[in-house]
Scaffold this active site. Structure first.
Site, PDB file in Angstrom:
ATOM      1  N   GLU A   1       1.904  -5.971  34.944  1.00  0.00           N
ATOM      2  CA  GLU A   1       1.631  -5.399  33.743  1.00  0.00           C
ATOM      3  C   GLU A   1       0.794  -6.646  33.074  1.00  0.00           C
ATOM      4  O   GLU A   1       1.025  -7.349  33.237  1.00  0.00           O
ATOM      5  CB  GLU A   1       3.302  -5.613  33.435  1.00  0.00           C
ATOM      6  CG  GLU A   1       3.897  -6.848  33.580  1.00  0.00           C
ATOM      7  CD  GLU A   1       5.505  -7.040  32.575  1.00  0.00           C
ATOM      8  OE1 GLU A   1       5.328  -7.042  31.721  1.00  0.00           O
ATOM      9  OE2 GLU A   1       6.081  -6.744  33.379  1.00  0.00           O
TER      10      GLU A   1
ATOM     11  N   LYS B   1      16.513  -8.539  34.049  1.00  0.00           N
ATOM     12  CA  LYS B   1      16.400  -9.900  33.150  1.00  0.00           C
ATOM     13  C   LYS B   1      18.349 -10.398  33.260  1.00  0.00           C
ATOM     14  O   LYS B   1      19.081  -9.583  32.622  1.00  0.00           O
ATOM     15  CB  LYS B   1      16.065  -9.657  32.017  1.00  0.00           C
ATOM     16  CG  LYS B   1      14.272 -10.346  32.281  1.00  0.00           C
ATOM     17  CD  LYS B   1      13.792  -9.991  30.795  1.00  0.00           C
ATOM     18  CE  LYS B   1      11.861  -9.981  31.677  1.00  0.00           C
ATOM     19  NZ  LYS B   1      12.095  -7.921  31.408  1.00  0.00           N
TER      20      LYS B   1
END
Length: 307
Positions: free
Chosen positions: A27, A162
C-alpha cells in the site's frame, strides 16, 4: 494478463505477472500518512527490497492522474513521500471520482486489495489493518478495510488491527463476515505495536507453506473474501500495552476537544502515539512492515510452488 481500462502495471510487475512469477502488493498510505519525509520514502524502498530479496516482485499501489497503479517507479514513490498528507487517502469509495477527475491518491488496505485483485495479485503486505473504532457504538466509525476483507480474495499479511481500535469489536466483525484470521507463529491476535491482545486467532500456521495451504483451501471452495495473516511485531520492538493504552486514553480525550473525525482519526492518533513514545512507534512501524513484507514474499513463493 488482460489489460484493464484504468489499471497500469509497471514494466517489472507486468513481466512478472505474464510469466506467472510471484508478486506481492504494497500500500501507499503508509508512505503518505504513516510516516514523515524522508523516512517514509526510504522505508518504502527498503520494503520493496525486502520483497525482492525473497525473489518476489513488489507492486506498490497508488492512484496517479486518475490511473490505478500496480507497481511504482522510484520517482513516483519519492513524489508520494514528499506530498505526504497532501495526498488523498483513497479507500473504495474514493476510487470512482479520483479516476473520473484524474486525481491522485495513496492506497489504504481496502483500495490496495481492490487493485491487487484486479491485477491478479493474491498476497498483500501491510503494517496493521483498520477496524472498528473505539466508541463506534455511537459514531458507527468502521474502517472499509473490514468489508474489503469480507469481499475481495486477497491475503493480507499484517501485524493485526491497529491498537488504537476496539480490538474486541474488530475481531467480532471479522468473524461475522467469515474472514479467517491466521496467527503466524502465534495463537493470539497481535495488535500492531503490541505483540498480544486478549483475543485468539482462528488458527495457527508456523510456515509459509502452511499458510499457502489454507489460502488454497479457501479459494478452492469459491468463498468470497480474503484472509488475514497476523504476525506479531518482534519482541525487541514491541511497546508495553499498558503504556500504549495510557497514551491512547489521553489522546481520545484530546480528540473530542479538537473534533477530529473520519479518516483523519487514524493518522492523528498514530501521531500522538509517536510523540508520546519519543518516536519509538516509528521505529516499530518500520520494523514490522519490513518483517511482514518478508513473510508475504515467502507466502507468495509457497503459493506459486503449490500451483
Amino acid at each position: 494478463m488482460m489489460p484493464l481500462q484504468y489499471l497500469d502495471f509497471s514494466p517489472e510487475v507486468a513481466d512478472a505477472l505474464d510469466a506467472g512469477h510471484p508478486v506481492v502488493a504494497l500500500e501507499s498510505t503508509i508512505l503518505s500518512h504513516g510516516m514523515p519525509w524522508p523516512q517514509n520514502a526510504a522505508t518504502a524502498h527498503d520494503v520493496e527490497a525486502c520483497v525482492r530479496a525473497a525473489g518476489v516482485i513488489p507492486a506498490t499501489t497508488a492512484i496517479l492522474d486518475g490511473r490505478l497503479k500496480a507497481g511504482l517507479s522510484k520517482t513516483e514513490i519519492d513524489t508520494i513521500g514528499r506530498q505526504g498528507q497532501r495526498m488523498h487517502k483513497a479507500s473504495r469509495r474514493d476510487l470512482p471520482w479520483l479516476m473520473a477527475t484524474g486525481g491522485n491518491g495513496s492506497t489504504t488496505v481496502a483500495s490496495t486489495m481492490i487493485i491487487a485483485a484486479l491485477a491478479g495479485i493474491r498476497v498483500f503486505a501491510t503494517g496493521g489493518i483498520g477496524g472498528v473504532h473505539r466508541g463506534a457504538q455511537e459514531t458507527f466509525d468502521i474502517s472499509a478495510d473490514l468489508q474489503e476483507l469480507a469481499r475481495t480474495p486477497v491475503a493480507v499479511v499484517c501485524s493485526g488491527p491497529k491498537i488504537i481500535l476496539d480490538i474486541a469489536l474488530t475481531r467480532e466483525y471479522l468473524e461475522t463476515h467469515g474472514v479467517t484470521i491466521v496467527g503466524y507463529g502465534t495463537d493470539t491476535l497481535p495488535a500492531f505495536y503490541v505483540r498480544e491482545s486478549a483475543f485468539a486467532v482462528d488458527c495457527r500456521a508456523d510456515s509459509p507453506s502452511a499458510v499457502a495451504d489454507i489460502l488454497q483451501a479457501r479459494w478452492s471452495l469459491g468463498l468470497d473474501g480474503g484472509l488475514l495473516i497476523t504476525q506479531p511485531v518482534e519482541a525487541s520492538m514491541a511497546l508495553p500495552v499498558e503504556d500504549v493504552e495510557r497514551i491512547i486514553a489521553k489522546a481520545l480525550q484530546q480528540m473530542e476537544v479538537e473534533n477530529v473525525t473520519g479518516k483523519a482519526i487514524t493518522p492523528w492518533l498514530l501521531e500522538k502515539l509517536h510523540a508520546a513514545s519519543g518516536g519509538k512507534t516509528l521505529t516499530t512501524n518500520i520494523g514490522l512492515i519490513k518483517n511482514n513484507a518478508r513473510l508475504a514474499a515467502e507466502i507468495a513463493c509457497a503459493l506459486h510452488a503449490s500451483g
